[in-house]
Design a protein around this motif. Sequence first.
Motif, PDB file in Angstrom:
ATOM      1  N   UNK A 198       0.819  -1.171  -0.051  1.00  0.00           N
ATOM      2  CA  UNK A 198       0.016  -0.198   0.105  1.00  0.00           C
ATOM      3  C   UNK A 198       0.953   1.317  -0.202  1.00  0.00           C
ATOM      4  N   UNK A 199       0.438   2.174  -1.132  1.00  0.00           N
ATOM      5  CA  UNK A 199       1.296   3.241  -1.114  1.00  0.00           C
ATOM      6  C   UNK A 199       2.732   3.465  -0.603  1.00  0.00           C
ATOM      7  N   UNK A 200       3.619   2.521  -1.229  1.00  0.00           N
ATOM      8  CA  UNK A 200       5.082   2.292  -0.819  1.00  0.00           C
ATOM      9  C   UNK A 200       5.811   3.305  -0.962  1.00  0.00           C
ATOM     10  N   UNK A 201       6.688   3.531  -0.100  1.00  0.00           N
ATOM     11  CA  UNK A 201       7.719   4.544  -0.351  1.00  0.00           C
ATOM     12  C   UNK A 201       9.058   3.691  -1.284  1.00  0.00           C
ATOM     13  N   UNK A 202       9.617   4.743  -1.806  1.00  0.00           N
ATOM     14  CA  UNK A 202      10.837   3.936  -2.628  1.00  0.00           C
ATOM     15  C   UNK A 202      10.430   3.203  -3.910  1.00  0.00           C
ATOM     16  N   UNK A 203       9.152   3.815  -4.408  1.00  0.00           N
ATOM     17  CA  UNK A 203       8.414   2.893  -5.604  1.00  0.00           C
ATOM     18  C   UNK A 203       8.774   3.585  -6.759  1.00  0.00           C
ATOM     19  N   UNK A 204      10.149   3.708  -7.356  1.00  0.00           N
ATOM     20  CA  UNK A 204      10.648   4.396  -8.229  1.00  0.00           C
ATOM     21  C   UNK A 204      11.862   3.710  -8.819  1.00  0.00           C
TER      22      UNK A 204
END
Length: 308
Positions: A198-204
């Motif tokens: 869910x709405x993950x950080x570091x998703x790039x």
Amino acid sequence: MPATSLPFTARASHAVASLAIALMAMSAFSLVWTGNAEAQEKLSIPSLDKDANGAPVMIDAYLFRAANAQEPTPAVVFMHGCNGMFSRKGTIDRRELDWAHRFNAQGYAVLMVDSFTSRGQGSECAKGGPVRPWEERPRDAYGALRYLQSIPGIRPDRIALMGWSHGGGTTLFAIGPKSPGRTQDAMAAPDFVAAVAFYPGWCNARAQGANWSTKIPLLLLTGAEDVWTKAAPCDAFVKDVTAQGAPITFRIYQGAYHDFDYPNLPVRSRPEFTNPKTHVVPITGTQPEARDDAIKRVTEFLATAFGK
């Protein structure tokens, strides 16, 4: 996609049996009643993370078993967000409890992993901290997986990973090709059968690397209005990796902010979590339509992964 049964090899059986003996010797638990939940066991389990002396770091975890189970059940490992697992009152966060009660009713056990309190760490929402989603926390996730595989009443080949925000980013790092938790020795037993972020950080691509991929089916859910873990770079990243074959189901919810799946959380700014570098002020709160759809999607996704 349907999950297939993963029979143990002789090596895997021996590895899990040996691990079970060690874990049972190290874990201590107490029973706590939590209202509508089944008996909650507070545990101390070994992470795959090591201390300065090379010994396993012991982390707190909370086990919620499925109601009235007559046979071994699937299970879900929870990875909390950057503010930790507990409210200001010291109770487990309502979001995690809501999902745990839901999964228990569906016949799944839940193991909530406390990566922060176990290490004397508070919130990492504003300034970050030493408990990193690419290093310590994937080792916590796999330590939890191995613990669940060692105890009675859990199907060792039907365990999923689920995280929110900081824990969502942890999920991406944990199931990726450079995961510090997915070592050769650790993979003698079955891996996670599915993952939810869910709405993950570091998703790039910058954080995960150009060659990121996974064979573990992943459901990724985020909000279009989220200014904390933004949807646009995550969308670009997912398009690139799915084009290379990564089994990801991705959904961006219009009108949804961070924490959209939280039960009955008013939408509001969170200045206490302002990023000191970017000065972005997070906005969090429930989006009822997104929450309802996410519940439906996660339910169907795990039912497929667990073969139910």
